[in-house]
Structures are given as structure tokens and as C-alpha cells.
Design a protein around this motif. Structure first.
Motif, PDB file in Angstrom:
ATOM      1  N   LEU A   1       0.466  -1.152   0.235  1.00  0.00           N
ATOM      2  CA  LEU A   1       0.018   0.057   0.147  1.00  0.00           C
ATOM      3  C   LEU A   1       0.611   1.042  -0.124  1.00  0.00           C
ATOM      4  N   ARG A   2       2.158   1.464   0.661  1.00  0.00           N
ATOM      5  CA  ARG A   2       2.540   2.482   0.612  1.00  0.00           C
ATOM      6  C   ARG A   2       3.563   2.716  -0.665  1.00  0.00           C
ATOM      7  N   LYS A   3       3.679   1.546  -1.067  1.00  0.00           N
ATOM      8  CA  LYS A   3       4.447   1.465  -2.990  1.00  0.00           C
ATOM      9  C   LYS A   3       3.285   2.794  -3.840  1.00  0.00           C
ATOM     10  N   LEU A   4       1.755   2.516  -2.955  1.00  0.00           N
ATOM     11  CA  LEU A   4       0.911   3.345  -4.657  1.00  0.00           C
ATOM     12  C   LEU A   4       1.133   4.840  -4.175  1.00  0.00           C
ATOM     13  N   LEU A   5       1.457   4.875  -2.625  1.00  0.00           N
ATOM     14  CA  LEU A   5       1.629   6.417  -2.137  1.00  0.00           C
ATOM     15  C   LEU A   5       2.590   7.189  -2.639  1.00  0.00           C
ATOM     16  N   ALA A   6       3.729   6.477  -2.983  1.00  0.00           N
ATOM     17  CA  ALA A   6       4.788   6.726  -3.256  1.00  0.00           C
ATOM     18  C   ALA A   6       5.173   7.658  -4.147  1.00  0.00           C
TER      19      ALA A   6
END
Length: 115
Positions: free
Chosen positions: A91-96
Motif C-alpha cells: 500500500l505504501r508503494k501506491l502512495l510513493a
């Protein structure tokens, strides 16, 4: 929906329901499997689809009473999702920020007032 499956990848079954089929199809929802083959497959009844064959299951010949004569027919890829070990990291990758969209530094803009 796009799938980026590859041989050797771990996947989890998300759909083990087959309409109008009484023969056990061997996959179980929530179980983890390993892909041994992935590709486009054309079946004369089900049409063309992206399919996967699993290392843990060899389906054999589909020549039973409801069979269509296919040998080791793959399952539709839509029945599986890639196994994600660290859900928060994915999910963090989606925000990066992505390399395609550079982040511009924010600058303070001072406006002069005319008096």
C-alpha cells in the motif's frame, strides 16, 4: 484487470466456485499455490483467456461426463491474486511518488503590495 504473473510465483486462490460444474476442480479459496505455467489459452467452450497451471495440481484429461477433452486445462488467472507478504508495504508503494511524476519543491512566493 492486469495480471503480471510469472512461473514460480506464489498466488492465493480467491475464487473456487465453478457454475454448472459438479466435478471437484481441486482448488480451494484461501489456499496458496505456485504457478508452473502462465499464458493465453483458448477453449472451444470457455473462449480465450489468460490461464495459469499450478505446480501443486495436475488436472489430467478433462474427459469425464462434463468434460471437453482438454488435457491439463489451466485455471483462469482471475481466480488468483499474487501472494503479498507485507500488505502495508504494497500500500505504501501506491502512495510513493513515481519516476514519471517528479515532485517539485514547494517555494514560498512573496508578493509585494502596492501602497
Amino acid at each position: 484487470m492486469s495480471y503480471d504473473f510469472h512461473v514460480g510465483q506464489k498466488v492465493v486462490c480467491i475464487n473456487d466456485t465453478f457454475k454448472h460444474v459438479s466435478i471437484d476442480q481441486l482448488i480451494r479459496k484461501g489456499e496458496i499455490y505456485t504457478i508452473r505455467w502462465v499464458g493465453e489459452y483458448t477453449h472451444y467452450v470457455d473462449g480465450t483467456f489468460i490461464g495459469v497451471k499450478l505446480a501443486e495440481i495436475h488436472r489430467g484429461n478433462d474427459d469425464g461426463p462434463e468434460g471437453y477433452g482438454a488435457a491439463d486445462m489451466p485455471y483462469r488467472a482471475t481466480r488468483f491474486r499474487p501472494l503479498v507478504k507485507d500488505k502495508i508495504a504494497s500500500l505504501r508503494k501506491l502512495l510513493a511518488p513515481t519516476p514519471d511524476a517528479p515532485v517539485e519543491p514547494k517555494e514560498k512566493v512573496r508578493k509585494k503590495e502596492k501602497v
